[in-house]
Design a protein around this motif. Sequence first.
Motif, PDB file in Angstrom:
ATOM      1  N   PHE A  73     -13.286  20.888   7.053  1.00 46.61           N
ATOM      2  CA  PHE A  73     -14.562  20.183   7.117  1.00 46.61           C
ATOM      3  C   PHE A  73     -15.648  21.092   6.563  1.00 46.61           C
ATOM      4  O   PHE A  73     -15.666  22.289   6.852  1.00 46.61           O
ATOM      5  N   VAL A  74     -16.549  20.526   5.750  1.00 47.32           N
ATOM      6  CA  VAL A  74     -17.707  21.276   5.276  1.00 47.32           C
ATOM      7  C   VAL A  74     -18.872  20.306   5.077  1.00 47.32           C
ATOM      8  O   VAL A  74     -18.683  19.177   4.625  1.00 47.32           O
ATOM      9  N   ILE A  75     -20.042  20.771   5.499  1.00 43.60           N
ATOM     10  CA  ILE A  75     -21.266  20.029   5.249  1.00 43.60           C
ATOM     11  C   ILE A  75     -21.979  20.720   4.098  1.00 43.60           C
ATOM     12  O   ILE A  75     -22.182  21.929   4.117  1.00 43.60           O
ATOM     13  N   MET A  76     -22.349  19.935   3.114  1.00 43.37           N
ATOM     14  CA  MET A  76     -23.095  20.401   1.962  1.00 43.37           C
ATOM     15  C   MET A  76     -24.505  19.805   2.051  1.00 43.37           C
ATOM     16  O   MET A  76     -24.760  18.961   2.908  1.00 43.37           O
ATOM     17  N   PRO A  77     -25.441  20.192   1.197  1.00 41.52           N
ATOM     18  CA  PRO A  77     -26.802  19.649   1.296  1.00 41.52           C
ATOM     19  C   PRO A  77     -26.884  18.126   1.238  1.00 41.52           C
ATOM     20  O   PRO A  77     -27.706  17.518   1.924  1.00 41.52           O
ATOM     21  N   ASN A  78     -26.011  17.496   0.439  1.00 41.00           N
ATOM     22  CA  ASN A  78     -26.118  16.055   0.253  1.00 41.00           C
ATOM     23  C   ASN A  78     -24.810  15.288   0.465  1.00 41.00           C
ATOM     24  O   ASN A  78     -24.714  14.117   0.108  1.00 41.00           O
ATOM     25  N   HIS A  79     -23.818  15.942   1.020  1.00 43.15           N
ATOM     26  CA  HIS A  79     -22.549  15.273   1.286  1.00 43.15           C
ATOM     27  C   HIS A  79     -21.723  16.098   2.265  1.00 43.15           C
ATOM     28  O   HIS A  79     -22.079  17.233   2.578  1.00 43.15           O
ATOM     29  N   LEU A  80     -20.639  15.516   2.721  1.00 46.13           N
ATOM     30  CA  LEU A  80     -19.685  16.282   3.507  1.00 46.13           C
ATOM     31  C   LEU A  80     -18.286  15.937   3.029  1.00 46.13           C
ATOM     32  O   LEU A  80     -18.043  14.846   2.505  1.00 46.13           O
ATOM     33  N   HIS A  81     -17.395  16.894   3.191  1.00 46.02           N
ATOM     34  CA  HIS A  81     -15.982  16.707   2.881  1.00 46.02           C
ATOM     35  C   HIS A  81     -15.194  16.996   4.142  1.00 46.02           C
ATOM     36  O   HIS A  81     -15.556  17.896   4.919  1.00 46.02           O
ATOM     37  N   ALA A  82     -14.106  16.279   4.322  1.00 44.73           N
ATOM     38  CA  ALA A  82     -13.258  16.525   5.481  1.00 44.73           C
ATOM     39  C   ALA A  82     -11.841  16.061   5.199  1.00 44.73           C
ATOM     40  O   ALA A  82     -11.615  15.174   4.380  1.00 44.73           O
ATOM     41  N   ILE A  83     -10.917  16.690   5.894  1.00 44.36           N
ATOM     42  CA  ILE A  83      -9.560  16.172   5.973  1.00 44.36           C
ATOM     43  C   ILE A  83      -9.375  15.742   7.422  1.00 44.36           C
ATOM     44  O   ILE A  83      -9.614  16.531   8.345  1.00 44.36           O
ATOM     45  N   ILE A  84      -8.995  14.498   7.602  1.00 42.50           N
ATOM     46  CA  ILE A  84      -8.674  14.017   8.936  1.00 42.50           C
ATOM     47  C   ILE A  84      -7.263  13.459   8.932  1.00 42.50           C
ATOM     48  O   ILE A  84      -6.792  12.952   7.908  1.00 42.50           O
ATOM     49  N   THR A  85      -6.607  13.580  10.055  1.00 40.27           N
ATOM     50  CA  THR A  85      -5.250  13.076  10.190  1.00 40.27           C
ATOM     51  C   THR A  85      -5.207  12.066  11.317  1.00 40.27           C
ATOM     52  O   THR A  85      -5.634  12.372  12.439  1.00 40.27           O
ATOM     53  N   ILE A  86      -4.705  10.886  11.023  1.00 43.54           N
ATOM     54  CA  ILE A  86      -4.439   9.893  12.051  1.00 43.54           C
ATOM     55  C   ILE A  86      -3.022  10.152  12.528  1.00 43.54           C
ATOM     56  O   ILE A  86      -2.090  10.219  11.723  1.00 43.54           O
ATOM     57  N   ASP A  87      -2.864  10.305  13.833  1.00 44.66           N
ATOM     58  CA  ASP A  87      -1.546  10.570  14.424  1.00 44.66           C
ATOM     59  C   ASP A  87      -1.434   9.767  15.717  1.00 44.66           C
ATOM     60  O   ASP A  87      -1.453  10.312  16.813  1.00 44.66           O
ATOM     61  N   LYS A  88      -1.337   8.450  15.555  1.00 47.80           N
ATOM     62  CA  LYS A  88      -1.245   7.551  16.701  1.00 47.80           C
ATOM     63  C   LYS A  88       0.201   7.439  17.171  1.00 47.80           C
ATOM     64  O   LYS A  88       1.119   7.485  16.351  1.00 47.80           O
ATOM     65  N   PRO A  89       0.389   7.244  18.471  1.00 43.92           N
ATOM     66  CA  PRO A  89       1.740   6.928  18.957  1.00 43.92           C
ATOM     67  C   PRO A  89       2.237   5.653  18.279  1.00 43.92           C
ATOM     68  O   PRO A  89       1.434   4.805  17.881  1.00 43.92           O
ATOM     69  N   GLN A  90       3.514   5.485  18.164  1.00 41.17           N
ATOM     70  CA  GLN A  90       4.116   4.353  17.451  1.00 41.17           C
ATOM     71  C   GLN A  90       3.581   3.007  17.921  1.00 41.17           C
ATOM     72  O   GLN A  90       3.284   2.145  17.111  1.00 41.17           O
ATOM     73  N   GLU A  91       3.403   2.792  19.230  1.00 36.28           N
ATOM     74  CA  GLU A  91       2.962   1.476  19.711  1.00 36.28           C
ATOM     75  C   GLU A  91       1.536   1.163  19.277  1.00 36.28           C
ATOM     76  O   GLU A  91       1.205   0.022  19.025  1.00 36.28           O
ATOM     77  N   ILE A  92       0.673   2.162  19.131  1.00 35.18           N
ATOM     78  CA  ILE A  92      -0.689   1.918  18.648  1.00 35.18           C
ATOM     79  C   ILE A  92      -0.675   1.693  17.152  1.00 35.18           C
ATOM     80  O   ILE A  92      -1.312   0.793  16.637  1.00 35.18           O
ATOM     81  N   GLU A  93       0.110   2.501  16.438  1.00 29.47           N
ATOM     82  CA  GLU A  93       0.160   2.367  14.985  1.00 29.47           C
ATOM     83  C   GLU A  93       0.640   0.981  14.586  1.00 29.47           C
ATOM     84  O   GLU A  93       0.099   0.366  13.679  1.00 29.47           O
ATOM     85  N   SER A  94       1.624   0.435  15.278  1.00 28.56           N
ATOM     86  CA  SER A  94       2.164  -0.864  14.893  1.00 28.56           C
ATOM     87  C   SER A  94       1.169  -1.993  15.115  1.00 28.56           C
ATOM     88  O   SER A  94       1.243  -3.021  14.475  1.00 28.56           O
ATOM     89  N   ASP A  95       0.183  -1.804  16.007  1.00 27.83           N
ATOM     90  CA  ASP A  95      -0.824  -2.833  16.235  1.00 27.83           C
ATOM     91  C   ASP A  95      -1.635  -3.125  14.976  1.00 27.83           C
ATOM     92  O   ASP A  95      -2.095  -4.237  14.793  1.00 27.83           O
ATOM     93  N   THR A  96      -1.835  -2.134  14.113  1.00 28.30           N
ATOM     94  CA  THR A  96      -2.666  -2.352  12.926  1.00 28.30           C
ATOM     95  C   THR A  96      -1.899  -2.993  11.784  1.00 28.30           C
ATOM     96  O   THR A  96      -2.494  -3.410  10.805  1.00 28.30           O
TER      97      THR A  96
END
Length: 174
Positions: A73-96
Motif C-alpha cells: 500500500f502507498v499513498i501518493m499526492p493524488n492517488h493510492l496503490h494497493a494490493i488486496i487479497t480476498i480470502d473468504k471461506p468457501q461458503e461465503i465465496e460461493s454466495d457471490t
Amino acid sequence: MKDKNYRRPIIRASWWDYGWNGAYFITICTKNKEHFFGEIKDKKMYLSHVGVIVDVLWHQIPMYRPYLELEEFVIMPNHLHAIITIDKPQEIESDTTDDFTTTRFQNQGKDTISSIIGGFKSGVTKHINRLGLESAWQERFHDHIIRNEKSYQRIANYIQTNVENWEDDRFYTP
C-alpha cells in the motif's frame, strides 16, 4: 447536459467475478489528479490531513471485512496503490457466484472489489466533509487481477518504490 440513457462501458473483466478469492492491484485517483493527500519532498511522502484520513481508514477495512488481507500500500499526492487479497471461506465465496451470468452486471454484491472500494471512498468522503476539508475522488478506480507470483512481485516492487520514482510516475503533476 448528460444523456440519462448513456452508460459508460464496463471496464471490468466480463469473465471474472470480482467477489472471487484472489489478489487485486488497485489504483484510486483523486478528481482531476489534485494533490489532496500530501506532497513528496526529497523522495519522502508527507501526508496532509486528508492523506492521514485515507491511511487510517484504509487500514481499518479488515475490521469490517475480515476476509480481506491488505498487502502492499502507498499513498501518493493524488492517488493510492494497493494490493488486496480476498480470502473468504468457501461458503461465503460461493454466495457471490450464484446465477453469475444473469446478475454479473446488475449487482456486484456486498463482498466484491467494487463494493469494498466504494465503501472505502464513501467513508473517507464522509470524514473529510465532516471536518470541512477539501478532497474529491475520481469516479472510477483501476483494478488488475494478479494471476501469478511473478506479476505479484513486479506490482509489489512498483508500489514499494512509487514514492522515490514520483517524477517518473504516470500520475505525476508538479
